[in-house]
Write a protein that holds these residues in place. Structure first.
Motif, short mmCIF file in Angstrom:
data_model
loop_
_atom_site.label_atom_id
_atom_site.label_comp_id
_atom_site.label_asym_id
_atom_site.label_seq_id
_atom_site.Cartn_x
_atom_site.Cartn_y
_atom_site.Cartn_z
N SER A 98 -101.88 -23.29 -19.90
CA SER A 98 -101.55 -24.55 -19.25
C SER A 98 -100.08 -24.85 -19.51
O SER A 98 -99.44 -24.25 -20.38
N LYS A 99 -99.55 -25.76 -18.75
CA LYS A 99 -98.15 -26.12 -18.89
C LYS A 99 -97.88 -26.60 -20.31
O LYS A 99 -98.52 -27.53 -20.81
N GLY A 100 -96.97 -25.93 -20.99
CA GLY A 100 -96.62 -26.31 -22.36
C GLY A 100 -97.40 -25.58 -23.43
O GLY A 100 -97.08 -25.70 -24.62
N SER A 101 -98.43 -24.78 -23.04
CA SER A 101 -99.21 -24.08 -24.06
C SER A 101 -98.43 -22.91 -24.66
O SER A 101 -98.76 -22.42 -25.74
N PRO A 103 -94.29 -21.99 -25.51
CA PRO A 103 -92.94 -22.58 -25.47
C PRO A 103 -92.24 -22.16 -24.18
O PRO A 103 -92.20 -20.97 -23.85
N PRO A 104 -91.71 -23.12 -23.41
CA PRO A 104 -91.19 -22.81 -22.07
C PRO A 104 -90.20 -21.66 -22.02
O PRO A 104 -90.19 -20.89 -21.06
N TYR A 171 -95.03 -24.79 -13.65
CA TYR A 171 -95.51 -24.47 -14.99
C TYR A 171 -94.40 -24.43 -16.04
O TYR A 171 -94.61 -23.96 -17.15
N ASP A 172 -93.23 -24.97 -15.70
CA ASP A 172 -92.12 -25.07 -16.64
C ASP A 172 -91.83 -23.73 -17.28
O ASP A 172 -91.74 -23.59 -18.51
N GLN A 174 -89.40 -21.38 -18.29
CA GLN A 174 -87.96 -21.37 -18.54
C GLN A 174 -87.45 -20.02 -19.06
O GLN A 174 -86.26 -19.86 -19.32
#
Length: 425
Positions: A98-101, A103-104, A171-172, A174
Motif C-alpha cells: 500500500s502507499k507508504g508501506s 519507504p518511497p 503510489y508515491d 520515489q
C-alpha cells in the motif's frame, strides 16, 4: 550481471488480458485452452483485411480505479495508459503493498510502453478546419488555426512514459523510474533493468510492467499494411498458429502485465507471497534475424542464471504466427535446446500486445511453475519444416524441472530473454 548477489523474487502480479483480468481467471483460461481472439468490436474494422484481435471484454478504467479522487485524471489517459495504470494498481494490491508501506525512495518503477496512436476525434476538428478539399491538410492553416482546436495536453495522453508517471503519483514511488520502448522486447528489458536496480541496492521493490492498446484505427491500418496479419477472420480462435506449417500471420491484442519485483530479504521481512525467482536475463540484436544472434542472447541469459539447457523445463516463445518471425525464433531456440526442450507459445490466446506481450507471456510460465503444470500451445497442428522445435501441444503436462526461459524479439531483430525459477526456498 553485477557482483551483488541479492536474490530477486516476484511477489505480485496484475493482469488485464483478453482471457482474464485476475491472476486466477487468467490461469484458469490457460489451463482450459481458452482463446480471447474475436471479431473486433471496439471500432468498425470490417473493411480491413484482418479484423480480428484480442480485446478485453468490458474494460473500464473508471470502474476499476481504486483511488476515486484520481479518476479525474482518466480524461488525460489514452487506453494504453489506462491499461498500464490499472495493471500497476492490480500488481501492487496483489503484492499486498500500500502507499507508504515501503519507504518511497526505496520503491520505483520500470515500465514498457510505446507512443500511442492518437484517437481520431482528438484531431478531427483541426483536420476539418484545415483541409479545404477533405483530403489534403494545409499545413499553414494547421499552424495558424488548427492548433487552437487541439487541447493543450493532447500529447500527454499518448506519451510512452505516462503509465509510469501516473503510477508514481498514485503510489508515491520515489525510487528509480524509467520507461522502456524497444517494442515487443520492452517488458523483458524493463524486468532486467529493474533487477539491476535492486542488485545495486538502489531500491528494495520495483513495479515492473508493460501495457499497450493496439485496437484503434491508426494502429490497425498500419499493421494491416506493413505486417503479416492472419486473414482467418471466419475462425478467429484458430487464427494464430505458432510454428505451424499453415501459419498465415499474427493478430493484435491489448492489455497489460505487471509484476512487483522484490529483493528476497525485503520480501521475507514482510512475509510476502513469492510467485517465482528471477535468476537470469540478457538482451541483444540478431540484425539479420538468422538465428545465431538470438541463440547467443539465450546462452548469455542461461549463463547469467548459472544453468545449462538441460536444466530448463520449457522455453516460452514469442510465437507470433508470422512466416518469417516463427522460423527465425525457432532457429535461435533450436541452436541452444535442439528438440529436447518443450516450447510453449501462449500469444495465440490473446494476440500480440506489443510492449505488454513480454511480461504477460512470462506470467504464463510463472504460473505454470507455481501450479506445477504447463498449459498447451493452441493451434499448432502441423509442425513446420522451417521451425525445428518441439512445440508442446495436447493436455497440460507436468512441470518436471525448476527453470523456464522466456524469449522475445522484434521485427528489427532486437532480442530479450529472461530466466525464472520455480520458488522452493
Amino acid at each position: 550481471m553485477v557482483s551483488n548477489s541479492r536474490r530477486l523474487v516476484l511477489t505480485g502480479f496484475g493482469v488485464l488480458s483478453p482471457i482474464g483480468t485476475t491472476p486466477d481467471a487468467f490461469w484458469q483460461s490457460l489451463v482450459a485452452g481458452a482463446s480471447g481472439i474475436r471479431p473486433i468490436s471496439l471500432i468498425d474494422a470490417a473493411e480491413l483485411p484482418s479484423h480480428i484481435a484480442g480485446e478485453i471484454p468490458g474494460f473500464s478504467a473508471r470502474a476499476m480505479m481504486a483511488d476515486t479522487k484520481y479518476r479525474k485524471e482518466l480524461k488525460s489517459m489514452a487506453r494504453t495508459v489506462e491499461l498500464g495504470v490499472i495493471g500497476a494498481q492490480l500488481a501492487v494490491l496483489n503484492a499486498r503493498l500500500s502507499k507508504g508501506s515501503v519507504p518511497p525512495a526505496r520503491i520505483g518503477i520500470e515500465f514498457a510502453s510505446l507512443m500511442g496512436a492518437s484517437e481520431l476525434n482528438d484531431l478531427a476538428a483541426a483536420s476539418k478546419l484545415t483541409s479545404p478539399d477533405g483530403h489534403t491538410i494545409d499545413m499553414g492553416a494547421w499552424g495558424k488555426d488548427g492548433l487552437g482546436e487541439i487541447t493543450p495536453v493532447w500529447m500527454l495522453k499518448y506519451l510512452p512514459n505516462m503509465p509510469a508517471c501516473h503510477a508514481t503519483i498514485l503510489y508515491d514511488l520515489q525510487g528509480p523510474s524509467n520507461t522502456q520502448i524497444p517494442g515487443d522486447t520492452a517488458g523483458l528489458v524493463a524486468l532486467a533493468e529493474a533487477a539491476r536496480i535492486i542488485r545495486r541496492d538502489t531500491a528494495d521493490v520495483m513495479v515492473v510492467g508493460g501495457s499497450e492498446g493496439r485496437i484503434n484505427p491508426i494502429t490497425l491500418a498500419r499493421y494491416n499494411l506493413f505486417v503479416q496479419m492472419s486473414r482467418r477472420n471466419d475462425d478467429p480462435t484458430r487464427a494464430v498458429r505458432p510454428f505451424d506449417a499453415n501459419r498465415d500471420g499474427t493478430v493484435l491484442g491489448e492489455g497489460s502485465g505487471v509484476f512487483t519485483l522484490e529483493a528476497l530479504d525485503h520480501a521475507r521481512g514482510r512475509n510476502a507471497q513469492i510467485l517465482a525467482e528471477v535468476v537470469g536475463w540478457a538482451a541483444g540484436v540478431d540484425r539479420g534475424k538468422t538465428g545465431p544472434g538470438l541463440a547467443r542472447v539465450i546462452r548469455n541469459a542461461l549463463a547469467s542464471a548459472g544453468i545449462r539447457p538441460a536444466d530448463v523445463d520449457h522455453v516460452n516463445a514469442h510465437g507470433t504466427g508470422t512466416t518469417v518471425g516463427d522460423a527465425f525464433e525457432a532457429r535461435g531456440i533450436a541452436e541452444v535446446f535442439g528438440r529436447d526442450t518443450p516450447v510453449f507459445a501462449p500469444l495465440s490466446r490473446f494476440g500480440n500486445m506489443g510492449a505488454a506481450s513480454g511480461l504477460t507471456e512470462l506470467a504464463c510460465s510463472v504460473l505454470a511453475l507455481k501450479h506445477g503444470e504447463l498449459p498447451t500451445t493452441l493451434n499448432h497442428e502441423a509442425p513446420a519444416a522451417d521451425c525445428p522445435v518441439a512445440v508442446h501441444t495436447g493436455a497440460p503436462r507436468a512441470v518436471t524441472k525448476p527453470y523456464a526461459v522466456k524469449v522475445s524479439y522484434t521485427n528489427l531483430g532486437q532480442c530479450a530473454v529472461a530466466v525464472v525459477k520455480k520458488w522452493d526456498s
